[in-house]
Design a protein around this motif. Sequence first.
Motif, PDB file in Angstrom:
ATOM      1  N   CYS A   1       0.845  -1.195   0.000  1.00 24.50           N
ATOM      2  CA  CYS A   1       0.000   0.000   0.000  1.00 24.50           C
ATOM      3  C   CYS A   1       0.883   1.248   0.000  1.00 24.50           C
ATOM      4  N   GLU A   2       0.334   2.317  -0.530  1.00 23.26           N
ATOM      5  CA  GLU A   2       1.010   3.611  -0.541  1.00 23.26           C
ATOM      6  C   GLU A   2      -0.004   4.660  -0.121  1.00 23.26           C
ATOM      7  N   PHE A   3       0.438   5.637   0.658  1.00 26.61           N
ATOM      8  CA  PHE A   3      -0.460   6.658   1.176  1.00 26.61           C
ATOM      9  C   PHE A   3       0.090   8.041   0.832  1.00 26.61           C
TER      10      PHE A   3
ATOM     11  N   ASN B   1       2.439  17.298  -2.981  1.00 28.23           N
ATOM     12  CA  ASN B   1       2.268  15.932  -2.473  1.00 28.23           C
ATOM     13  C   ASN B   1       3.199  15.660  -1.311  1.00 28.23           C
ATOM     14  N   THR B   2       2.743  14.835  -0.381  1.00 27.61           N
ATOM     15  CA  THR B   2       3.625  14.263   0.619  1.00 27.61           C
ATOM     16  C   THR B   2       3.197  12.825   0.871  1.00 27.61           C
ATOM     17  N   TYR B   3       4.177  11.968   1.132  1.00 19.14           N
ATOM     18  CA  TYR B   3       3.888  10.565   1.420  1.00 19.14           C
ATOM     19  C   TYR B   3       3.714  10.386   2.927  1.00 19.14           C
ATOM     20  N   LEU B   4       2.791   9.508   3.282  1.00 16.18           N
ATOM     21  CA  LEU B   4       2.424   9.304   4.675  1.00 16.18           C
ATOM     22  C   LEU B   4       2.748   7.889   5.128  1.00 16.18           C
ATOM     23  N   SER B   5       2.903   7.736   6.437  1.00 15.66           N
ATOM     24  CA  SER B   5       2.947   6.401   7.021  1.00 15.66           C
ATOM     25  C   SER B   5       1.508   5.897   7.171  1.00 15.66           C
ATOM     26  N   ALA B   6       1.354   4.608   7.445  1.00 21.10           N
ATOM     27  CA  ALA B   6       0.014   4.046   7.645  1.00 21.10           C
ATOM     28  C   ALA B   6      -0.679   4.717   8.831  1.00 21.10           C
ATOM     29  N   ALA B   7       0.078   5.002   9.886  1.00 18.60           N
ATOM     30  CA  ALA B   7      -0.509   5.635  11.069  1.00 18.60           C
ATOM     31  C   ALA B   7      -0.981   7.047  10.754  1.00 18.60           C
ATOM     32  N   GLU B   8      -0.180   7.790   9.999  1.00 17.98           N
ATOM     33  CA  GLU B   8      -0.578   9.148   9.609  1.00 17.98           C
ATOM     34  C   GLU B   8      -1.824   9.108   8.721  1.00 17.98           C
ATOM     35  N   TYR B   9      -1.841   8.154   7.794  1.00 23.39           N
ATOM     36  CA  TYR B   9      -3.015   8.010   6.928  1.00 23.39           C
ATOM     37  C   TYR B   9      -4.258   7.713   7.770  1.00 23.39           C
ATOM     38  N   ASP B  10      -4.163   6.781   8.680  1.00 19.92           N
ATOM     39  CA  ASP B  10      -5.321   6.398   9.498  1.00 19.92           C
ATOM     40  C   ASP B  10      -5.852   7.589  10.301  1.00 19.92           C
ATOM     41  N   LEU B  11      -4.944   8.413  10.791  1.00 21.82           N
ATOM     42  CA  LEU B  11      -5.367   9.589  11.547  1.00 21.82           C
ATOM     43  C   LEU B  11      -6.156  10.539  10.657  1.00 21.82           C
ATOM     44  N   LEU B  12      -5.633  10.848   9.470  1.00 18.29           N
ATOM     45  CA  LEU B  12      -6.315  11.776   8.565  1.00 18.29           C
ATOM     46  C   LEU B  12      -7.580  11.155   7.982  1.00 18.29           C
ATOM     47  N   ALA B  13      -7.600   9.827   7.833  1.00 13.95           N
ATOM     48  CA  ALA B  13      -8.779   9.148   7.291  1.00 13.95           C
ATOM     49  C   ALA B  13      -9.956   9.179   8.257  1.00 13.95           C
ATOM     50  N   SER B  14      -9.715   9.569   9.489  1.00 15.70           N
ATOM     51  CA  SER B  14     -10.817   9.692  10.448  1.00 15.70           C
ATOM     52  C   SER B  14     -11.614  10.976  10.238  1.00 15.70           C
ATOM     53  N   LEU B  15     -11.101  11.893   9.421  1.00 16.27           N
ATOM     54  CA  LEU B  15     -11.818  13.134   9.124  1.00 16.27           C
ATOM     55  C   LEU B  15     -12.963  12.870   8.143  1.00 16.27           C
TER      56      LEU B  15
END
Length: 214
Positions: free
Chosen positions: A91-93, A113-127
């Motif tokens: 996966c890529e975020f 663009n910036t690339y994210l870690s899975a944890a960073e993605y999960d945090l922003l995906a809660s919005l």
Amino acid sequence: MDDDQADLEAVLDVAAEHGTRGSGMTEQLGTRPEEPIREGKYARVERERRFLLAGPPTASAVTASRRITDRYLPGTRLRLRRVDYPDNGSCEFKFTQKVPAGRPGFVQGLITNTYLSAAEYDLLASLPAEVLSKMRLSVPPLSIDVFDPPLHGLVMADVEFSTDAAARSFLLPPAAIAEVTDDARFTGGSLVRARRYDLLAWLAGYGVELPQNH
């Protein structure tokens, strides 16, 4: 501060610089139509042409595929993207800001663009977000998107360019029904809010007819 955090803050800084008003990725750059669009410290100029296709390519023509899930943050020009690669399960975020040019043509505007870690993605995906999903197929030089419901039946190709000259000289792909580079309805920020009846009406304007529940 690590590089990922610095990149993420850079995207947020650009968002603050250009403002976050508007719905989806529809806010205009604060430039006059005759003014050139210039790259900034973090943002780059996005050059892209888009085309409607009659259908997906043959499997033998596809060199790579990935599933894309885009989350558009309402009231901003920010997009959170998850890319799943079925071949190896990776996966890529990415976190993206697009500032539209607000004028016709292949220069779409500025993109950061910036690339994210899975944890960073999960945090922003809660919005809260509006979600657009599709399968992206590589048929060089084209990237071909086959959309999920409610936009099923929509197949689009796009090509990105590093220079204006390359964008101008690119020929219409043989499989293209029409070029929609100047049609803002066929951008991700618009398609994410489109309903089935919207898509059918838009495609009918280009002579493309899909069944209501195809």
